[in-house]
Design a protein around this motif. Structure first.
Motif, mmCIF file in Angstrom:
data_model
loop_
_atom_site.group_PDB
_atom_site.id
_atom_site.type_symbol
_atom_site.label_atom_id
_atom_site.label_comp_id
_atom_site.label_asym_id
_atom_site.label_seq_id
_atom_site.Cartn_x
_atom_site.Cartn_y
_atom_site.Cartn_z
ATOM 1 N N MET A 166 -22.961 -13.960 -18.143
ATOM 2 C CA MET A 166 -23.787 -13.809 -19.335
ATOM 3 C C MET A 166 -24.532 -12.482 -19.324
ATOM 4 O O MET A 166 -24.665 -11.821 -20.362
ATOM 5 C CB MET A 166 -24.789 -14.963 -19.441
ATOM 6 C CG MET A 166 -24.206 -16.259 -19.952
ATOM 7 S SD MET A 166 -23.271 -16.109 -21.509
ATOM 8 C CE MET A 166 -24.477 -15.321 -22.577
ATOM 9 N N LEU A 167 -25.004 -12.061 -18.164
ATOM 10 C CA LEU A 167 -25.695 -10.780 -18.081
ATOM 11 C C LEU A 167 -24.751 -9.631 -18.433
ATOM 12 O O LEU A 167 -25.157 -8.664 -19.098
ATOM 13 C CB LEU A 167 -26.261 -10.580 -16.670
ATOM 14 C CG LEU A 167 -27.441 -11.489 -16.295
ATOM 15 C CD1 LEU A 167 -27.785 -11.327 -14.817
ATOM 16 C CD2 LEU A 167 -28.657 -11.185 -17.165
ATOM 17 N N ASP A 168 -23.485 -9.739 -18.014
ATOM 18 C CA ASP A 168 -22.493 -8.723 -18.382
ATOM 19 C C ASP A 168 -22.282 -8.698 -19.888
ATOM 20 O O ASP A 168 -22.159 -7.628 -20.498
ATOM 21 C CB ASP A 168 -21.164 -8.996 -17.675
ATOM 22 C CG ASP A 168 -21.227 -8.719 -16.179
ATOM 23 O OD1 ASP A 168 -22.162 -8.009 -15.750
ATOM 24 O OD2 ASP A 168 -20.359 -9.234 -15.438
ATOM 25 N N ILE A 169 -22.246 -9.879 -20.505
ATOM 26 C CA ILE A 169 -22.085 -9.959 -21.962
ATOM 27 C C ILE A 169 -23.279 -9.301 -22.653
ATOM 28 O O ILE A 169 -23.127 -8.512 -23.596
ATOM 29 C CB ILE A 169 -21.938 -11.424 -22.417
ATOM 30 C CG1 ILE A 169 -20.592 -11.989 -21.951
ATOM 31 C CG2 ILE A 169 -22.065 -11.554 -23.935
ATOM 32 C CD1 ILE A 169 -20.417 -13.471 -22.198
ATOM 33 N N PHE A 170 -24.481 -9.623 -22.189
ATOM 34 C CA PHE A 170 -25.685 -9.043 -22.782
ATOM 35 C C PHE A 170 -25.671 -7.513 -22.667
ATOM 36 O O PHE A 170 -26.076 -6.803 -23.588
ATOM 37 C CB PHE A 170 -26.941 -9.580 -22.087
ATOM 38 C CG PHE A 170 -27.240 -11.025 -22.403
ATOM 39 C CD1 PHE A 170 -26.782 -11.626 -23.572
ATOM 40 C CD2 PHE A 170 -27.986 -11.797 -21.520
ATOM 41 C CE1 PHE A 170 -27.056 -12.950 -23.850
ATOM 42 C CE2 PHE A 170 -28.278 -13.128 -21.796
ATOM 43 C CZ PHE A 170 -27.805 -13.702 -22.971
ATOM 44 N N ASP A 171 -25.220 -7.015 -21.514
ATOM 45 C CA ASP A 171 -25.193 -5.566 -21.296
ATOM 46 C C ASP A 171 -24.195 -4.862 -22.211
ATOM 47 O O ASP A 171 -24.437 -3.727 -22.652
ATOM 48 C CB ASP A 171 -24.835 -5.256 -19.844
ATOM 49 C CG ASP A 171 -25.976 -5.577 -18.880
ATOM 50 O OD1 ASP A 171 -27.140 -5.611 -19.341
ATOM 51 O OD2 ASP A 171 -25.707 -5.796 -17.692
#
Length: 441
Positions: A320-325
């Motif tokens: 999810m953090l990769d998606i947000f980034d």
């Protein structure tokens, strides 16, 4: 003759349109030392008024009455006097009547004619079942009294919050992470005399905020999304449920299939409309990453990202953090994140297989702003009683950490600019056989 809880007297209101029936019930109850009749009413409207005046523990409610039937009166009393347990009385015993009574908020159903033993047993049973609600109301009263005393000690000056309409989304990509526990307690802890808080259940298929707060609203988010393009104050007030703390609650649909009738864009519009009337809106979300959660992330001022200290949970959080980034529209989601670890095991109890918070923090390159200790017994008791942990005792863990999280969020959004400090990239010289090997990447 059996009796109720030692030292307690059960206060009963009798509602029936036939005077002889009211008198007969009164005479039967007079034989029981632990039961006191505190009032009687002959119509539904009179019953609602009388219940508000005498605050009974139990209401014996006839189902067929002039001017307002027992079902309608039960709904009104269950909302206005949460500590009153309504027992419906009727000559009809069909399942349809029973279902209507339960949906209206009744706690039991008696078929006329009623034997004395059945009457006594039912009154005592519903009184005992309603104990969690009475406990909750006592705690709420204590919190309100404390708030008033604090205000008086500070000269009666209440500092208004800076701005309004702060939207806080609570999310986890991992099922069972505890987002509902975090959202419910956070919203409750944000409540103050000068702060209006709305809690929205956006887990549209399987939301259970209503169960966590022990409320039974008749209307839900579907009723507002249908009217989102023609919204007025009356519609909103009719749909939102007011919890005893003053917390406003908007629950998810009663049936999972109703979720398919809700347009995510309408939910986004609804949140923006409601944000004008509240200081904080706390939103509980489902685990899936879809159009609905994306719309909610877009309108959120802060995203509380909840993670358990387990390898699967950390892996999904990293995704999810990769998606947000990498998201361009909406952009800037990474800057909204407040990373919280839930169900953290005490250092002394941690086994070799448990991932420490410092390792998770280093691997995800996100500071952990809150750690909620694991205490399954306290959480289960809270859920079963319908009383948020922070409404019981804010000084005891894990309620203390949940209250601290709410205070942190308040400070973040009220701070000038409301910016979250960037987490400096941490250098990790360990080989991939260490933490990176565990999580991947």
């Amino acid at each position: 003759m059996s009796s109720g809880p030692e030292g307690e007297v059960i206060r009963v209101l009798i509602v029936d349109d036939i005077p002889d029936t009211r008198e007969n019930l009164r005479k039967l109850l007079a034989f029981e030392a632990d039961i006191e009749v505190v009032g009687a009413a002959g119509t539904g409207r009179e019953a609602v008024q009388k219940a508000g005046e005498v605050k009974p523990d139990v209401v014996l409610m006839d189902i067929n009455m002039p001017d307002m039937d027992g079902i309608t009166a039960t709904k009104a009393i269950s909302t206005a006097v949460r500590t009153a347990a309504v027992v419906i009385m009727s000559v009809q015993s069909e399942p349809g009547y029973l279902r209507q009574a339960m949906l209206a908020g009744a706690r039991d159903f008696l078929t006329k004619p009623i034997s004395s033993e059945e009457l006594y047993t039912t009154i005592r049973r519903v009184y005992e079942r309603n104990e969690p609600i009475r406990l909750q109301e006592q705690q709420i009263t204590s919190i309100a009294t404390s708030a008033v005393q604090t205000s008086q000690q500070s000269g009666g000056v209440i500092s208004p919050i800076t701005g309004a309409g702060h939207v806080i989304v609570v999310y986890s990509p991992q099922g069972g992470a505890g987002t509902t526990t975090v959202a419910t307690n956070m919203a409750t802890a944000l409540m103050r005399q000068d702060t209006r808080v709305l809690l929205i259940d956006c887990d549209l298929q399987f939301g259970d905020i209503d169960a966590f707060l022990n409320v039974q609203p008749q209307l839900n988010i579907t009723d507002l999304t249908k009217a989102v393009n023609d919204m007025d104050e009356e519609i909103v007030n009719n749909v939102l449920f007011t919890h005893g703390t003053g917390l406003k609650v908007l629950v998810s649909p009663a049936h999972p299939e109703q979720a398919y009738d809700i347009d995510p864009e309408d939910v986004k519009k609804l949140v923006r409309i409601l944000s004008a009337s509240f200081d904080f809106i706390v939103i509980d979300t489902p685990t899936q990453y879809d159009q609905l959660t994306l719309k909610l992330f877009e309108v959120a001022e802060r995203i509380v990202l909840v993670c358990n200290p387990t390898i699967p949970a950390v892996r999904n959080t990293r995704k999810m953090l990769d998606i947000f980034d990498n998201l361009e529209q909406p952009g800037g989601l990474s800057e909204k994140i407040l990373f919280v670890l839930n169900r953290v095991v005490n250092e002394r109890e941690r086994g070799r297989g448990t991932v420490p918070a410092s390792s998770i923090e280093s691997h995800l390159k996100h500071d952990v702003v809150g750690q909620i200790p694991l205490d399954e017994r306290s959480v289960l008791t809270s859920v079963n009683q319908g009383v948020p942990l922070v409404a019981k005792n804010k000084t005891r863990s894990p309620a203390r950490e949940l209250a601290d999280l709410a205070d942190l969020i308040r400070r973040k959004v009220e701070a000038e600019g409301g910016e979250i400090e960037e987490v400096p990239e941490q250098t990790d010289q360990r080989s991939k056989s260490g933490i990176r090997a565990i999580f991947g990447g």
